[in-house]
Write an enzyme that holds these catalytic residues in place. Structure first.
Site, PDB file in Angstrom:
ATOM      1  N   ASP A  46       0.816  -1.217   0.000  1.00 43.84           N
ATOM      2  CA  ASP A  46       0.000   0.000   0.000  1.00 43.84           C
ATOM      3  C   ASP A  46       0.851   1.269   0.000  1.00 43.84           C
ATOM      4  O   ASP A  46       0.337   2.362  -0.179  1.00 43.84           O
ATOM      5  CB  ASP A  46      -0.931  -0.008   1.222  1.00 43.84           C
ATOM      6  CG  ASP A  46      -2.079   0.983   1.109  1.00 43.84           C
ATOM      7  OD1 ASP A  46      -2.461   1.316  -0.020  1.00 43.84           O
ATOM      8  OD2 ASP A  46      -2.592   1.422   2.149  1.00 43.84           O
TER       9      ASP A  46
ATOM     10  N   SER B  61      -7.763   4.899   0.023  1.00 41.91           N
ATOM     11  CA  SER B  61      -7.899   3.674  -0.757  1.00 41.91           C
ATOM     12  C   SER B  61      -9.359   3.244  -0.794  1.00 41.91           C
ATOM     13  O   SER B  61     -10.072   3.323   0.212  1.00 41.91           O
ATOM     14  CB  SER B  61      -7.049   2.560  -0.140  1.00 41.91           C
ATOM     15  OG  SER B  61      -5.683   2.908  -0.127  1.00 41.91           O
TER      16      SER B  61
ATOM     17  N   GLN C  46      -4.852  -1.187  -7.396  1.00 47.73           N
ATOM     18  CA  GLN C  46      -5.563  -0.405  -6.393  1.00 47.73           C
ATOM     19  C   GLN C  46      -6.295   0.749  -7.058  1.00 47.73           C
ATOM     20  O   GLN C  46      -5.777   1.367  -7.998  1.00 47.73           O
ATOM     21  CB  GLN C  46      -4.593   0.145  -5.345  1.00 47.73           C
ATOM     22  CG  GLN C  46      -5.271   0.869  -4.185  1.00 47.73           C
ATOM     23  CD  GLN C  46      -4.256   1.388  -3.178  1.00 47.73           C
ATOM     24  OE1 GLN C  46      -3.598   2.386  -3.416  1.00 47.73           O
ATOM     25  NE2 GLN C  46      -4.123   0.699  -2.059  1.00 47.73           N
TER      26      GLN C  46
END
Length: 282
Positions: free
Chosen positions: A198, A222, A272
């Site tokens: 991440d 996110s 993502q």
């Protein structure tokens, strides 16, 4: 210091079973604040892996972020054992705080099999020894990071690569490894990679616009996160994280990542989508 940071990270990501299918993930801070998304994904994967046959390892996960979590509170992970077949196992995890879901995750586990193989080669970048450490790179760019972000990175040695020709895609690469040896537990290696995956990924979608995650007026979060594990990541050795962003729009950005071992083996792929809002300045 490095050994303590790695030990603390492994402890943070090691969930405690408090009832059948119910696990508790430790809080990451003593004070309230927004929990790091990679922590929630990693703890949920650790919970999903509990009870899985030892010959099966996670090969993919898909997660949706629902609410902002609180770093000062533990996270409860409820695991639903949906499927155990001859080759695959599947688990769903609901991560909760205050009785409300903050993340939904599905993970699939596969026993080793032989089959056809190919992979996109690793980008041609300088070796990690020729790249500056993270703090030096930040200072050279005249940038600083909040203390809480530096704390998240303390367990890692990170070496940003020099900028690459972007062509049609915004692209950034960085080497990373554990700051001290962690060991070869295949489950925890995947869990830690989920945590690290991440870092900086969605901010790649800001590069074409000359912005970063901490630029004035920029706010983001996110929305979903997916990882495909192609190999057990040798997390104690150097890994190259190559990130690009083929699209942004409608206050969202999309980014992809490819993670390679130092010998050029593709060990994981990441995708993502994130919320990216920019408020006009002045």
């Amino acid at each position: 210091m490095s050994e303590a940071a790695v030990t603390d990270l492994v402890g943070l990501l090691t969930v405690e079973e408090i009832d059948t299918g119910i696990f508790r993930g430790a809080a990451s801070a003593e004070q309230p604040g927004r929990v790091y998304g990679g922590q929630v994904v990693a703890q949920a994967l650790a919970a999903a892996a509990r009870g899985i046959e030892t010959d099966r390892q996670a090969h993919s996960l898909h997660a949706y972020f629902l609410r902002a979590g609180d770093a000062g509170r533990p996270i409860i992970h409820r695991v639903l054992p949906d499927f155990d077949g001859n080759s695959f196992s599947n688990r769903r995890v609901v991560a909760m705080q205050g009785g409300k879901p903050i993340l939904n995750l599905a993970a699939s586990f596969h026993r080793p099999e032989e089959g056809l193989a190919h992979a996109v080669p690793m980008p041609d970048v300088p070796a990690p020894e020729r790249c500056p450490d993270f703090k030096t790179a930040l200072a050279a760019a005249g940038q600083t990071l909040p203390a809480f972000l530096l704390d998240r990175l303390a367990a890692f040695d990170i070496r940003p690569c020099p900028p690459l020709p972007q062509g049609d895609l915004p692209l950034r690469c960085q080497w990373f490894r554990m700051a001290a040896p962690m060991g070869d537990d295949a489950v925890m290696q995947r869990v830690v990679l989920a945590y690290a995956s991440d870092f900086a990924l969605i901010s790649t979608a800001l590069m074409p616009h000359g912005m970063g995650f901490f630029s004035p007026g920029v706010s983001g979060a996110s929305l979903d996160h997916a990882i495909w594990f192609h190999q057990t990541p040798p997390i104690d050795d150097w890994l190259l994280y190559a990130m690009d962003s083929p699209w942004s729009g409608h206050a969202r950005g999309f980014a992809r990542g490819a993670i390679y071992s130092r010998d050029g083996t593709l060990v994981a792929s990441v995708a993502q989508e994130g919320l990216l809002r920019v408020k006009p300045q002045g």
